[in-house]
Design an enzyme around this catalytic site. Sequence first.
Site, short mmCIF file in Angstrom:
data_model
loop_
_atom_site.label_atom_id
_atom_site.label_comp_id
_atom_site.label_asym_id
_atom_site.label_seq_id
_atom_site.Cartn_x
_atom_site.Cartn_y
_atom_site.Cartn_z
CE1 TYR A 54 -37.32 81.43 21.42
CE2 TYR A 54 -39.54 81.30 20.55
CZ TYR A 54 -38.57 81.99 21.25
OH TYR A 54 -38.86 83.23 21.78
N PRO A 195 -45.17 86.34 30.54
CG PRO A 195 -47.34 86.10 29.70
CD PRO A 195 -45.89 85.85 29.35
N GLY A 199 -43.52 80.74 34.51
CA GLY A 199 -44.30 79.82 35.32
C GLY A 199 -44.25 80.09 36.81
CG PHE A 200 -41.62 82.19 40.44
CD1 PHE A 200 -40.92 81.28 41.22
CD2 PHE A 200 -42.11 83.34 41.03
CE1 PHE A 200 -40.72 81.51 42.57
CE2 PHE A 200 -41.91 83.57 42.39
CZ PHE A 200 -41.22 82.66 43.15
#
Length: 319
Positions: A54, A195, A199-200
């Site tokens: 990351y 989860p 963000g959708f």
Amino acid sequence: MNVAKIGSLEVSAQGFGAMGLSHVYGQADEAESIRTLHRAIDLGVTFFDTATGYGNGHNEDLLGRAIAGRRDELVIASKFTHGQGGEGRKVSAREAVEASLRRLNVDRIDLYYLHRVDPEVPVTESVGQLAQLRDEGKIGGVGLSEASASQLRAAHGETPITALQSEYSLWTRDVEAEILPLTRELGIGFVAYSPLGRGFLAGAGPVEDNDRRRIHPRFQDEAVAANARRRVTIEGVAERLGVTPAQVSLAWVLSKGVVPIPGTRHIRHLEDNWAAGTISLDDETVAELEAAFPRGATVGDRYPAEQMAFVPAAEPALS
């Protein structure tokens, strides 16, 4: 505080995934990110997830600075892949762990995953390297991320696996067919990343040009339109319960007995996510949500094609 067990590790029932703090979803403000991490600790989050990949180490460094002085209260997890050496050079688990320890500024990492199984390195060899580091006290538990059932069985036969981390949400339910039952059979903790469907499921999507979601098949216009028709059910449940779609989506994941690790840069979203732990969905509501998101029905792959090669095959899409 609600707690959960991942192997011998006791963690908050909901963790924090730090990936988005390193410019994955557009530019991130470090000062705001650190404030959000501090607020997470104050709320009661004890489980924080990062990875060497990351931001090429930036995320571990950022998290290390944020937890300074409070490390003993927390359970820290990180990950590595063998292919991070560049120009075909394979990184060993020891090399990766030593670098993670330096960036996090800790003397032990509680849970360390193989981020993706390398097709050129047997999974038993990878976890064997991690087991040696565990025996030396440099890491606590050995984990895998996005492993198939056969890979998980082989790895667990080599050394006890503490946790498997895979994507799991209402729009990514593939693990229910084989992976989740296997983790329960073997006594392996399950950690659910994304989860909220990146963000959708909470109604969010890419805003900035450098948001990585723009290259994901599920965030292309036709897929968004098709999947939004299913999201209406989440929104309806949220309105009925007087909560937010994010809270409904997280409450559903929590109902499955796994540990979700939603991530956010913003304190208001963090607090919204954390409050999902107070919501209990009845059986009828769970069934309603699952009917709207049957396994294999989400339009679009989880990742671009080159990344899909490193995750277990999903079930065929439903017609």
